[in-house]
Structure formats: C-alpha cells, structure tokens
Motif scaffolding. Structure first.
Motif, PDB file in Angstrom:
ATOM      1  N   ASP A  92      11.693   6.483   7.318  1.00 23.57           N
ATOM      2  CA  ASP A  92      10.110   7.023   7.528  1.00 23.57           C
ATOM      3  C   ASP A  92       9.433   6.001   7.137  1.00 23.57           C
ATOM      4  OD1 ASP A  92      10.817   7.404   4.965  1.00 23.57           O
ATOM      5  OD2 ASP A  92       9.543   9.070   4.721  1.00 23.57           O
ATOM      6  N   ILE A  93       9.665   4.615   7.274  1.00 23.29           N
ATOM      7  CA  ILE A  93       9.063   3.566   6.961  1.00 23.29           C
ATOM      8  C   ILE A  93       8.776   2.649   7.939  1.00 23.29           C
ATOM      9  CG2 ILE A  93       9.274   1.680   5.177  1.00 23.29           C
ATOM     10  CD1 ILE A  93      10.522   3.218   3.303  1.00 23.29           C
ATOM     11  N   SER A  94       7.690   2.340   8.210  1.00 22.49           N
ATOM     12  CA  SER A  94       7.286   1.031   9.249  1.00 22.49           C
ATOM     13  C   SER A  94       6.645  -0.037   8.422  1.00 22.49           C
ATOM     14  CB  SER A  94       6.240   1.787  10.080  1.00 22.49           C
ATOM     15  OG  SER A  94       5.788   0.932  10.966  1.00 22.49           O
ATOM     16  N   SER A  95       7.127  -1.182   8.002  1.00 20.04           N
ATOM     17  CA  SER A  95       6.886  -2.258   7.234  1.00 20.04           C
ATOM     18  C   SER A  95       6.699  -3.369   7.918  1.00 20.04           C
ATOM     19  CB  SER A  95       7.782  -2.429   6.035  1.00 20.04           C
ATOM     20  OG  SER A  95       7.580  -3.355   5.282  1.00 20.04           O
ATOM     21  N   SER A  96       5.423  -4.030   7.391  1.00 19.51           N
ATOM     22  CA  SER A  96       5.397  -5.839   7.834  1.00 19.51           C
ATOM     23  C   SER A  96       5.692  -6.653   6.614  1.00 19.51           C
ATOM     24  CB  SER A  96       3.935  -5.765   8.260  1.00 19.51           C
ATOM     25  OG  SER A  96       2.951  -5.527   7.378  1.00 19.51           O
ATOM     26  N   PHE A  97       5.617  -5.907   5.601  1.00 21.71           N
ATOM     27  CA  PHE A  97       6.031  -6.724   4.164  1.00 21.71           C
ATOM     28  C   PHE A  97       6.568  -5.772   3.131  1.00 21.71           C
ATOM     29  CE2 PHE A  97       4.898  -8.780  -0.015  1.00 21.71           C
ATOM     30  CZ  PHE A  97       5.901  -9.728   0.321  1.00 21.71           C
ATOM     31  N   ASN A 144       4.061  -2.608   3.076  1.00 14.60           N
ATOM     32  CA  ASN A 144       2.692  -2.644   3.497  1.00 14.60           C
ATOM     33  C   ASN A 144       3.042  -2.442   4.975  1.00 14.60           C
ATOM     34  OD1 ASN A 144       0.059  -3.232   4.642  1.00 14.60           O
ATOM     35  ND2 ASN A 144      -0.392  -4.434   2.758  1.00 14.60           N
ATOM     36  N   ASN A 145       2.580  -1.298   5.489  1.00 13.58           N
ATOM     37  CA  ASN A 145       2.360  -0.860   6.797  1.00 13.58           C
ATOM     38  C   ASN A 145       1.429  -1.494   7.620  1.00 13.58           C
ATOM     39  OD1 ASN A 145       0.399   0.763   5.906  1.00 13.58           O
ATOM     40  ND2 ASN A 145       1.762   2.728   6.296  1.00 13.58           N
ATOM     41  N   LYS A 146       0.432  -2.268   7.182  1.00 11.56           N
ATOM     42  CA  LYS A 146      -0.713  -2.673   8.059  1.00 11.56           C
ATOM     43  C   LYS A 146      -0.060  -3.944   8.708  1.00 11.56           C
ATOM     44  CE  LYS A 146      -4.280  -1.086   5.040  1.00 11.56           C
ATOM     45  NZ  LYS A 146      -5.430  -1.552   4.182  1.00 11.56           N
ATOM     46  N   LYS A 147      -0.594  -4.125   9.875  1.00  7.38           N
ATOM     47  CA  LYS A 147       0.027  -5.324  10.824  1.00  7.38           C
ATOM     48  C   LYS A 147      -0.652  -6.670  10.174  1.00  7.38           C
ATOM     49  CE  LYS A 147       0.109  -6.883  15.537  1.00  7.38           C
ATOM     50  NZ  LYS A 147      -0.503  -6.765  17.055  1.00  7.38           N
ATOM     51  N   ASN A 188       0.957  -1.334   0.043  1.00 10.40           N
ATOM     52  CA  ASN A 188      -0.010   0.039   0.075  1.00 10.40           C
ATOM     53  C   ASN A 188       0.894   1.249  -0.024  1.00 10.40           C
ATOM     54  OD1 ASN A 188       1.016   0.164   2.641  1.00 10.40           O
ATOM     55  ND2 ASN A 188      -1.053  -0.132   3.568  1.00 10.40           N
ATOM     56  N   ASN A 189       2.134   1.067  -0.153  1.00 12.88           N
ATOM     57  CA  ASN A 189       3.032   2.297  -0.225  1.00 12.88           C
ATOM     58  C   ASN A 189       4.229   1.894  -1.340  1.00 12.88           C
ATOM     59  OD1 ASN A 189       2.388   4.421   2.073  1.00 12.88           O
ATOM     60  ND2 ASN A 189       2.119   2.225   2.794  1.00 12.88           N
ATOM     61  N   TYR A 190       4.458   2.827  -2.084  1.00 14.63           N
ATOM     62  CA  TYR A 190       5.486   2.898  -3.088  1.00 14.63           C
ATOM     63  C   TYR A 190       6.536   4.128  -2.975  1.00 14.63           C
ATOM     64  CZ  TYR A 190       2.313  -0.482  -5.006  1.00 14.63           C
ATOM     65  OH  TYR A 190       1.394  -1.748  -4.984  1.00 14.63           O
TER      66      TYR A 190
END
Length: 210
Positions: free
Chosen positions: A197-202, A135-138, A116-118
């Motif tokens: 500034d990135i928080s990622s789960s994948f 993707n920053n969703k858990k 969801n982020n590029y």
C-alpha cells in the motif's frame, strides 16, 4: 597613624587568605605539600644510551580512531523492542509483512521533513523489526533527492555500517552491519516505487533480521 595600621592589617589578612589554598579546593580536602611530593632525590644515571634519540624524537601519530556504534534505533524507536508509544502517535494500521505481524502508520515525535509517512512493522512478539519512512509526493528535481541521499549517507557514516555494491549510484544506497547477530539492512531510494500500500518517490527502509 591608626588608620595606616588598620589598612596594613586588612592587607595582611587578605593576602593570607588568598594563599591559603588553590582555587577549586574542597573544604577538608587534604593536599600534599611540595616537599612531600618531591621527597625522592633525583639521581643522574651514568652511561645514558642516546643511540636511538633520533627515533625517540620523531613525532608520533596521535590520531585516535574511536569504534563506531551499531545502529539500534531510528526516529526514537529501538529495533526488536515494543512500540515506543511515548515518542510516537499511532495514526492507523497498514498492510503487514508477516502473517502474524502488524503494521502501524505512525507519527514519531522525532522525524525528518524528508518524509511524510512512517510505517512501523512488528512481529508476533510485538517487536518492531522494520521501519519504512517515505514521501509519496512527486519529485520535480532529482538533484534535490541526490542531496537527501548524500545527507543520509553522511548520517549513517557514524555507525558501524558498510555499503553494499554498487557504491557509485547517487540515487540509492544499501547499507548493512552484517555479519553481526541480528544484522540490520538499510535501503534508501530516490526511484518511484510501488509496493503493497506504499507509493513512494523517496524512501528509507530498515530491516532488522531476527
């Protein structure tokens, strides 16, 4: 009697038309007649060596291995080229990697529902040298992420890439096409990550060496 003669003439001309040329012939195309094509007389050769006939009759390996292409683009964006603004929308800016470079948060026309982020990173020549999709969703189920990792591995298998060690981790992989010039490295990870500034789960990260 007159009708019979007319029917005979119609059938005669119809058959003449059918045998006038093969299907697919082009108007004005010249074709060789059978007698011209087989003009040479075939002569039998005496004393034919048949000692290796068994070897000749063995089935040959007809499998064709096609060369793989380098990975030169992803999400309709070529590496070491300017931003393809026809195929993406710039949403805003993000933290850059290089002092003289820039980072753009974008929405490509060609994207994956895995992310969801590029983020597209450019150097001082405004060339895209790095792309991070994340993707920053858990994530609630790591097995779903393993499936995503497997899908991306299969996708990259059609390119000229090799996997770096370790190769037995189902939650991440690292690929490269080194030692080619301007080699690319690809990192995919199901682990939670925090960087800049990135928080990622994948995430999948592409770095083109310049």
């Amino acid at each position: 009697m007159k009708q019979i003669i007319q029917i005979f003439l119609i059938l005669f001309f119809s058959f003449s038309y059918l045998f006038a040329g093969e299907s697919g012939d082009l108007p004005g195309e010249e074709t060789n007649k059978p007698e011209e094509m087989f003009d040479e007389k075939i002569t039998e050769k005496e004393g034919l060596d048949v000692s290796n006939i068994t070897e000749l009759l063995k089935p040959k390996n007809t499998e064709v291995v096609l060369p793989k292409n380098r990975l030169e683009q992803i999400f309709d964006q070529f590496f070491l080229a300017e931003l393809n603004k026809d195929q993406l929308s710039i949403i805003g800016e993000c933290e850059n990697n290089l002092a003289e470079g820039k980072c753009f948060k974008v929405k490509p026309n060609k994207l994956s529902n895995h992310f969801n982020n590029y983020y597209f990173y450019t150097n001082s020549q405004d060339q895209v040298y790095s792309i991070i999709a994340f993707n920053n969703k858990k994530q609630g189920d790591l097995n779903q992420c393993k499936e995503k990792i497997s899908l991306w591995k299969d996708y990259f298998d059609s390119f000229d890439l090799i996997q770096k060690e370790p190769k037995d981790n189902s939650l991440n992989f690292v690929l490269t096409d080194a030692p080619q010039k301007n080699s690319i490295e690809i990192f995919a990870s199901c682990y939670n990550e925090q960087f800049r500034d990135i928080s990622s789960s994948f995430s999948i990260k592409f770095f083109k060496n310049v």
